[in-house]
Design an enzyme around this catalytic site. Structure first.
Site, PDB file in Angstrom:
ATOM      1  N   ASN A   9       0.880  -1.178   0.000  1.00  0.00           N
ATOM      2  CA  ASN A   9       0.000   0.000   0.000  1.00  0.00           C
ATOM      3  C   ASN A   9       0.912   1.220   0.000  1.00  0.00           C
ATOM      4  O   ASN A   9       1.509   1.551   1.017  1.00  0.00           O
ATOM      5  CB  ASN A   9      -0.891  -0.024   1.253  1.00  0.00           C
ATOM      6  CG  ASN A   9      -1.659   1.271   1.439  1.00  0.00           C
ATOM      7  OD1 ASN A   9      -1.753   2.092   0.523  1.00  0.00           O
ATOM      8  ND2 ASN A   9      -2.216   1.463   2.627  1.00  0.00           N
ATOM      9  N   LYS A  11       0.154   4.297  -0.284  1.00  0.00           N
ATOM     10  CA  LYS A  11      -0.463   5.512   0.277  1.00  0.00           C
ATOM     11  C   LYS A  11      -0.211   6.696  -0.678  1.00  0.00           C
ATOM     12  O   LYS A  11      -0.139   6.468  -1.883  1.00  0.00           O
ATOM     13  CB  LYS A  11       0.055   5.762   1.695  1.00  0.00           C
ATOM     14  CG  LYS A  11      -0.043   4.487   2.543  1.00  0.00           C
ATOM     15  CD  LYS A  11       0.198   4.686   4.009  1.00  0.00           C
ATOM     16  CE  LYS A  11       0.116   3.329   4.697  1.00  0.00           C
ATOM     17  NZ  LYS A  11       0.164   3.422   6.136  1.00  0.00           N
ATOM     18  N   HIS A  95      -9.383   1.210   5.232  1.00  0.00           N
ATOM     19  CA  HIS A  95      -8.038   1.375   5.806  1.00  0.00           C
ATOM     20  C   HIS A  95      -8.108   2.346   6.992  1.00  0.00           C
ATOM     21  O   HIS A  95      -8.896   3.290   6.986  1.00  0.00           O
ATOM     22  CB  HIS A  95      -7.067   1.903   4.744  1.00  0.00           C
ATOM     23  CG  HIS A  95      -5.655   1.922   5.239  1.00  0.00           C
ATOM     24  ND1 HIS A  95      -5.160   2.954   5.982  1.00  0.00           N
ATOM     25  CD2 HIS A  95      -4.676   0.992   5.156  1.00  0.00           C
ATOM     26  CE1 HIS A  95      -3.901   2.666   6.325  1.00  0.00           C
ATOM     27  NE2 HIS A  95      -3.587   1.483   5.826  1.00  0.00           N
ATOM     28  N   GLU A  97      -6.416   4.785   7.885  1.00  0.00           N
ATOM     29  CA  GLU A  97      -6.281   6.220   7.597  1.00  0.00           C
ATOM     30  C   GLU A  97      -7.584   6.783   7.032  1.00  0.00           C
ATOM     31  O   GLU A  97      -7.918   7.944   7.257  1.00  0.00           O
ATOM     32  CB  GLU A  97      -5.086   6.455   6.654  1.00  0.00           C
ATOM     33  CG  GLU A  97      -3.776   6.324   7.424  1.00  0.00           C
ATOM     34  CD  GLU A  97      -2.654   5.645   6.669  1.00  0.00           C
ATOM     35  OE1 GLU A  97      -2.653   5.676   5.426  1.00  0.00           O
ATOM     36  OE2 GLU A  97      -1.770   5.058   7.337  1.00  0.00           O
ATOM     37  N   GLU A 166      -5.140  -4.847  11.044  1.00  0.00           N
ATOM     38  CA  GLU A 166      -4.106  -3.819  11.153  1.00  0.00           C
ATOM     39  C   GLU A 166      -4.336  -2.995  12.421  1.00  0.00           C
ATOM     40  O   GLU A 166      -5.115  -2.026  12.399  1.00  0.00           O
ATOM     41  CB  GLU A 166      -4.162  -2.887   9.945  1.00  0.00           C
ATOM     42  CG  GLU A 166      -3.870  -3.559   8.635  1.00  0.00           C
ATOM     43  CD  GLU A 166      -3.349  -2.548   7.610  1.00  0.00           C
ATOM     44  OE1 GLU A 166      -2.201  -2.681   7.183  1.00  0.00           O
ATOM     45  OE2 GLU A 166      -4.091  -1.621   7.279  1.00  0.00           O
ATOM     46  N   GLY A 172       2.803   2.290  10.638  1.00  0.00           N
ATOM     47  CA  GLY A 172       3.759   3.373  10.426  1.00  0.00           C
ATOM     48  C   GLY A 172       4.526   3.783  11.659  1.00  0.00           C
ATOM     49  O   GLY A 172       5.162   4.839  11.678  1.00  0.00           O
ATOM     50  N   SER A 209       3.664  -2.083  10.348  1.00  0.00           N
ATOM     51  CA  SER A 209       5.127  -2.111  10.513  1.00  0.00           C
ATOM     52  C   SER A 209       5.766  -3.442  10.102  1.00  0.00           C
ATOM     53  O   SER A 209       6.768  -3.853  10.678  1.00  0.00           O
ATOM     54  CB  SER A 209       5.512  -1.734  11.947  1.00  0.00           C
ATOM     55  OG  SER A 209       5.142  -0.393  12.212  1.00  0.00           O
TER      56      SER A 209
HETATM   57  P1  PGA Z   1       3.071   0.285   7.579  1.00  0.00           P
HETATM   58  O1  PGA Z   1       1.602   0.515   6.977  1.00  0.00           O
HETATM   59  O2  PGA Z   1       3.571  -1.026   6.984  1.00  0.00           O
HETATM   60  O3  PGA Z   1       3.861   1.460   7.104  1.00  0.00           O
HETATM   61  O4  PGA Z   1       2.929   0.198   9.038  1.00  0.00           O
HETATM   62  C1  PGA Z   1       0.690  -0.551   6.863  1.00  0.00           C
HETATM   63  C2  PGA Z   1      -0.603  -0.080   6.274  1.00  0.00           C
HETATM   64  O5  PGA Z   1      -1.000   1.072   6.509  1.00  0.00           O
HETATM   65  O6  PGA Z   1      -1.279  -0.839   5.563  1.00  0.00           O
END
Ligand code: PGA
Length: 249
Positions: A9, A11, A95, A97, A166, A172, A209
Site C-alpha cells: 500500500n 499511500k 483502511h 487512515e 491492522e 507506520g 510495521s
Molecule cells: P506500515 O503501513 O507497513 O507502514 O505500518 C501498513 C498499512 O497502513 O497498511
C-alpha cells in the site's frame, strides 16, 4: 492452497517516475513468485501507466479505496467499473487512515467492501487503536467493524473478500504487534466470522510495521495469509525481501 499475499500500500507516496522505476525493478527480479502473490496499490494517478507495465506479469494492481456506485456525482471518488477497465483487480476498503483521518464510518467502509466479487478483490481492513486496546476493547471493536460487513453478504461478495488485521497503533510506527497479539486477533476474527456468516472466513492478512526483520515470524502464525505493507513496500530491497520470505514460508 491459497498462496501467501504480499500487498504493498503505497499511500500518497512516489511520483510517476519513482513509481515506474520501482515496478520495473520488481518485474526484473529473476524468478516470478510461485508460492506467493504480489499486489500493489499505488496512488490512483499512476494506475493507467502501471497497468500497461505489469500486463501479463505476476503483479496485480489495486486502488487504495473504491466507491460502491459505478458513476455519479461523487467528487474525488473512483468506481470498480473504472478500475476493471484499466485491468485493476483489487481495492482496499476501510483502511485505518480512511477511518481515522477521513472519518469514514464502519458502515461506509462496509459499503465500499461490498463491491467485492469473483473478478474484483477487496481487502477490508480492521483494527483497534492503542486506547481501545488498553481499555480491553480490541475484540468489541473488531466485532463492530466486521458486523457492518457481515450484515449483508452474498456469495458473490464473499468470493472476493480478503480481511486485513491492522492494529492502528502498529501502522507506520515501527511497533509491530507481538506474535501473541496477532495470533489472538486472527483467531478471534475467524471465530467471529464463523458465528456471523454462512460463508467461509476470508484469508486474513496482518498489517502494521511489517518489515524484513519481523515478517518471517509473522508469516508462520496460524491464520496469517500474508501481509499488507506500507513503508517497506516503497523500498525495492525491503519489498523484494518480503516476497522472498513469503516464497520460503
Ligand atoms: P506500515 O503501513 O507497513 O507502514 O505500518 C501498513 C498499512 O497502513 O497498511
Amino acid at each position: 492452497m491459497l498462496k501467501r499475499l504480499v500487498v504493498g500500500n503505497w499511500k500518497m507516496n512516489l511520483g510517476a517516475n519513482q513509481a515506474r522505476e520501482l515496478v520495473t525493478a520488481l518485474l526484473s527480479k529473476r524468478s516470478a513468485p510461485i508460492r506467493s502473490e504480489v499486489w500493489i496499490a499505488p496512488p490512483n494517478l499512476h494506475l493507467s501507466k502501471l497497468s500497461e507495465l505489469v500486463r501479463g506479469s505476476a503483479i496485480k494492481l489495486g486502488a487504495q479505496n473504491v466507491h460502491w456506485e459505478n458513476s455519479g456525482a461523487f467528487t474525488g471518488e473512483i468506481s470498480k467499473s473504472m478500475l476493471l477497465e484499466l485491468g485493476v483487480g483489487f481495492a482496499l476498503a476501510g483502511h485505518s487512515e480512511r477511518r481515522h483521518v477521513f472519518a469514514e464510518s464502519n458502515e461506509l467502509a462496509a459499503k465500499r467492501a461490498r463491491v467485492a466479487s469473483t473478478d474484483f478483490k477487496v481487502i477490508f481492513c480492521i483494527g483497534e487503536t492503542s486506547q481501545e486496546r488498553e481499555s480491553a476493547q480490541t475484540e468489541a471493536i473488531l466485532a463492530s467493524q466486521l458486523k457492518a460487513l457481515t450484515n449483508e453478504l452474498t456469495a458473490e461478495i464473499a468470493s472476493g473478500l480478503i480481511l486485513a488485521y491492522e492494529p492502528v497503533w502498529a501502522i507506520g510506527t515501527g511497533k509491530v504487534a507481538s506474535s501473541e497479539d496477532i495470533r489472538n486477533a486472527h483467531a478471534f476474527i475467524d471465530q467471529y466470522w464463523r458465528s456471523q456468516s454462512k460463508f467461509p472466513t476470508p484469508a486474513i492478512l496482518y498489517g502494521g510495521s511489517v518489515a524484513p526483520d519481523n515478517f518471517e515470524a509473522i508469516v508462520r502464525i496460524p491464520l496469517v495469509s500474508g501481509a499488507l505493507v506500507g513503508g517497506a513496500s516503497l523500498v525495492f530491497e525491503k519489498f523484494s525481501k518480503l516476497i522472498e520470505i513469503a516464497e520460503a514460508a
